[in-house]
Design a protein around this motif. Structure first.
Motif: not given
Length: 241
Positions: A25-32, A50-51, A100-110
């Motif tokens: 996992v290189a970065a992660s967070g949430t999206y709206t 990404y940060p 509807s609320d379709c928000s959630g979580r994301w991550l990227v991996a390398t």
């Protein structure tokens, strides 16, 4: 293997080496996206920055996990080789997702290790002295095998604004902890014999026994017959994010 680590315990087998790489996992967070309770209008696109840029040559693997429901399409990676800066994707505007609320979580991996080793740790390097693993890495655990052509037609299709959408689904894990590989599944459009159309995929509210999707057609004779054939798999981080 030339550089790596291998262990065996009974029938169990564990291996990390310069040939058999692992996703970190290189970065992660949430999206709206969609229509959250605080949003006056429907948010049709989620944009993730990404940060810090991800400096791999190959684009990172993007995984998504809606909190409850979400149907998405047209994921695009931003940046370029050696400097990936983020990604964005769009909401499928077919009901009920457009209201509807379709928000959630994301991550990227390398396939590259970027963690700083702890004081007592295991570190592996390849022939070029590049770090390929340390014990501090947050690896992705595959919880569902890669599947292609695993889609079957369901009864959720319908006509919206002149497009005939066929509904399809594949078996899933049943767990809300599992992310799906979105960068391959949502990465572009398909040609259905008439034109190129988006192939949105995601989850319906309260359903994790199947991963669902749609394929569009501009003529009724094609509606209800096309299936998405792209590959995806389920995964979750080894440690909490």
């Amino acid at each position: 293997m030339d550089y790596g680590f291998r262990s065996r315990n009974g029938l169990n087998f564990f291996q990390i080496d310069s040939d058999n790489k692992v996703l970190n996992v290189a970065a992660s967070g949430t999206y709206t996206i969609g229509k959250p309770p605080t949003a006056p209008v429907t948010i049709t696109r989620a944009v993730i920055t990404y940060p810090t840029p991800i400096t791999t040559v190959d684009a990172p693997h993007v995984f998504l996990n809606p909190n409850n429901q979400g149907m998405y399409h047209s994921l695009v990676q931003m940046g370029a080789a050696g400097a990936w800066t983020g990604f964005y994707f769009d909401l499928h505007l077919m009901a009920p997702f457009n209201g509807s609320d379709c928000s959630g979580r994301w991550l990227v991996a390398t396939f590259r290790s970027t963690s700083t080793p702890s004081e007592y740790d295991l570190r592996l390097r390849n022939a070029n002295n590049e770090q390929i693993f340390v014990g501090a890495d947050n690896l992705l655990v595959m919880t569902g095998f890669p599947i292609n052509e695993g889609w079957t037609l369901d009864s959720r299709g319908g006509q919206v604004s002149g497009i005939y959408w066929s509904g399809c689904q594949m078996q899933w894990t049943g767990s809300y902890d599992d992310y799906f590989l979105a960068s391959t599944l949502l990465g572009g459009k398909i040609y259905n014999g008439n034109t190129t159309l988006a192939t949105p995929c995601g989850f319906h509210a309260g359903v994790r026994s199947t991963l669902n999707g749609y394929v569009g057609a501009l003529v009724s004779s094609e509606g209800g017959t096309a299936k998405n054939g792209r590959t995806t798999f389920a995964a979750r981080p080894m440690r909490p994010l």
